[in-house]
Scaffold this motif. Structure first.
Motif, PDB file in Angstrom:
ATOM      1  N   ASN A   1      40.780  -0.713  19.936  1.00 28.03           N
ATOM      2  CA  ASN A   1      41.125   0.468  19.140  1.00 28.03           C
ATOM      3  C   ASN A   1      40.028   1.511  19.196  1.00 28.03           C
ATOM      4  O   ASN A   1      40.307   2.713  19.210  1.00 28.03           O
ATOM      5  CB  ASN A   1      41.410   0.067  17.694  1.00 28.03           C
TER       6      ASN A   1
ATOM      7  N   ASN B   1      44.034 -16.288  19.513  1.00 28.16           N
ATOM      8  CA  ASN B   1      44.048 -15.508  18.269  1.00 28.16           C
ATOM      9  C   ASN B   1      42.640 -15.122  17.827  1.00 28.16           C
ATOM     10  O   ASN B   1      42.425 -14.031  17.305  1.00 28.16           O
ATOM     11  CB  ASN B   1      44.761 -16.279  17.167  1.00 28.16           C
TER      12      ASN B   1
ATOM     13  N   TYR C   1      41.605 -12.368  20.034  1.00 30.58           N
ATOM     14  CA  TYR C   1      42.338 -11.161  19.635  1.00 30.58           C
ATOM     15  C   TYR C   1      41.677 -10.485  18.441  1.00 30.58           C
ATOM     16  O   TYR C   1      41.586  -9.259  18.387  1.00 30.58           O
ATOM     17  CB  TYR C   1      43.791 -11.517  19.317  1.00 30.58           C
ATOM     18  N   MET C   2      41.205 -11.264  17.490  1.00 27.49           N
ATOM     19  CA  MET C   2      40.553 -10.694  16.311  1.00 27.49           C
ATOM     20  C   MET C   2      39.259  -9.978  16.689  1.00 27.49           C
ATOM     21  O   MET C   2      38.856  -9.030  16.028  1.00 27.49           O
ATOM     22  CB  MET C   2      40.287 -11.780  15.276  1.00 27.49           C
TER      23      MET C   2
ATOM     24  N   SER D   1      49.457  -5.569  20.450  1.00 28.85           N
ATOM     25  CA  SER D   1      49.908  -6.731  19.683  1.00 28.85           C
ATOM     26  C   SER D   1      50.981  -7.514  20.446  1.00 28.85           C
ATOM     27  O   SER D   1      50.999  -8.742  20.394  1.00 28.85           O
ATOM     28  CB  SER D   1      50.414  -6.316  18.304  1.00 28.85           C
TER      29      SER D   1
ATOM     30  N   ASN E   1      48.667   0.280  19.598  1.00 30.29           N
ATOM     31  CA  ASN E   1      48.608  -0.924  18.766  1.00 30.29           C
ATOM     32  C   ASN E   1      49.815  -1.824  18.963  1.00 30.29           C
ATOM     33  O   ASN E   1      49.679  -3.049  18.979  1.00 30.29           O
ATOM     34  CB  ASN E   1      48.462  -0.547  17.291  1.00 30.29           C
TER      35      ASN E   1
ATOM     36  N   SER F   1      40.561  -6.700  19.226  1.00 28.86           N
ATOM     37  CA  SER F   1      41.399  -5.649  18.641  1.00 28.86           C
ATOM     38  C   SER F   1      40.593  -4.443  18.157  1.00 28.86           C
ATOM     39  O   SER F   1      40.937  -3.302  18.506  1.00 28.86           O
ATOM     40  CB  SER F   1      42.242  -6.230  17.512  1.00 28.86           C
TER      41      SER F   1
ATOM     42  N   ASN G   1      51.159  -4.624  10.476  1.00 32.00           N
ATOM     43  CA  ASN G   1      49.986  -4.739   9.622  1.00 32.00           C
ATOM     44  C   ASN G   1      48.700  -4.381  10.359  1.00 32.00           C
ATOM     45  O   ASN G   1      47.720  -3.999   9.742  1.00 32.00           O
ATOM     46  CB  ASN G   1      49.881  -6.158   9.069  1.00 32.00           C
ATOM     47  N   GLU G   2      48.685  -4.539  11.671  1.00 28.95           N
ATOM     48  CA  GLU G   2      47.485  -4.214  12.434  1.00 28.95           C
ATOM     49  C   GLU G   2      47.359  -2.714  12.671  1.00 28.95           C
ATOM     50  O   GLU G   2      46.253  -2.190  12.785  1.00 28.95           O
ATOM     51  CB  GLU G   2      47.496  -4.915  13.800  1.00 28.95           C
ATOM     52  N   SER G   3      48.464  -2.031  12.781  1.00 34.86           N
ATOM     53  CA  SER G   3      48.459  -0.611  13.141  1.00 34.86           C
ATOM     54  C   SER G   3      48.051   0.303  11.996  1.00 34.86           C
ATOM     55  O   SER G   3      47.311   1.264  12.206  1.00 34.86           O
ATOM     56  CB  SER G   3      49.836  -0.187  13.629  1.00 34.86           C
TER      57      SER G   3
END
Length: 132
Positions: A105, A94, A97-98, A79, A75, A101, A33-35
């Protein structure tokens, strides 16, 4: 005038290629879902910034494919790193991380875009017979 039509055709072809690549990324069960959103953003930015420039279509499409593979690997590794750190240090990571990320990227997108510009400049110089 012919050069403007050539650039527009490359741009239109690039948008269709980016849309197809984005659709394939969204429909694949192996992509997290992140990629997918980040790769869609990469495809849009890459096509809109690189495809109007001079260079061969083959080079541009190759760089788009390499960029999608690079983004997918980046990604997935990021992750996996985040899951490992969250496992050892707890759920506090977490939030970090948010925040990290999108910045991480952005690092690979800007770096790959600059490498793509270099590849396009080199392909133009070799096509024109100029040795760098």
């Amino acid at each position: 005038m012919e050069e403007d039509g050539w650039r527009i055709k490359h741009l239109i072809f690039g948008f269709f290629t980016g849309a197809i690549a984005s659709y394939m990324l969204l429909s694949s069960p192996y992509i997290g879902n992140e990629s997918a959103p980040m790769l869609m953003i990469f495809n849009f930015l890459f096509v809109s910034l690189i495809f109007p420039l001079n260079g061969t279509l083959k080079t541009k499409l190759s760089m788009l494919l390499i960029g999608n593979v690079t983004g997918l690997v980046w990604n997935n590794l990021f992750s996996l790193f985040a899951y490992t750190v969250a496992y050892y240090f707890g759920e506090v990571f977490n939030t970090l991380y948010m925040i990290l990320s999108p910045i991480a990227n952005l690092v690979w997108i800007v770096s790959f875009w600059s490498i793509s510009l270099t590849a396009l400049a080199n392909s133009r110089n070799t096509r024109a017979g100029v040795k760098a």
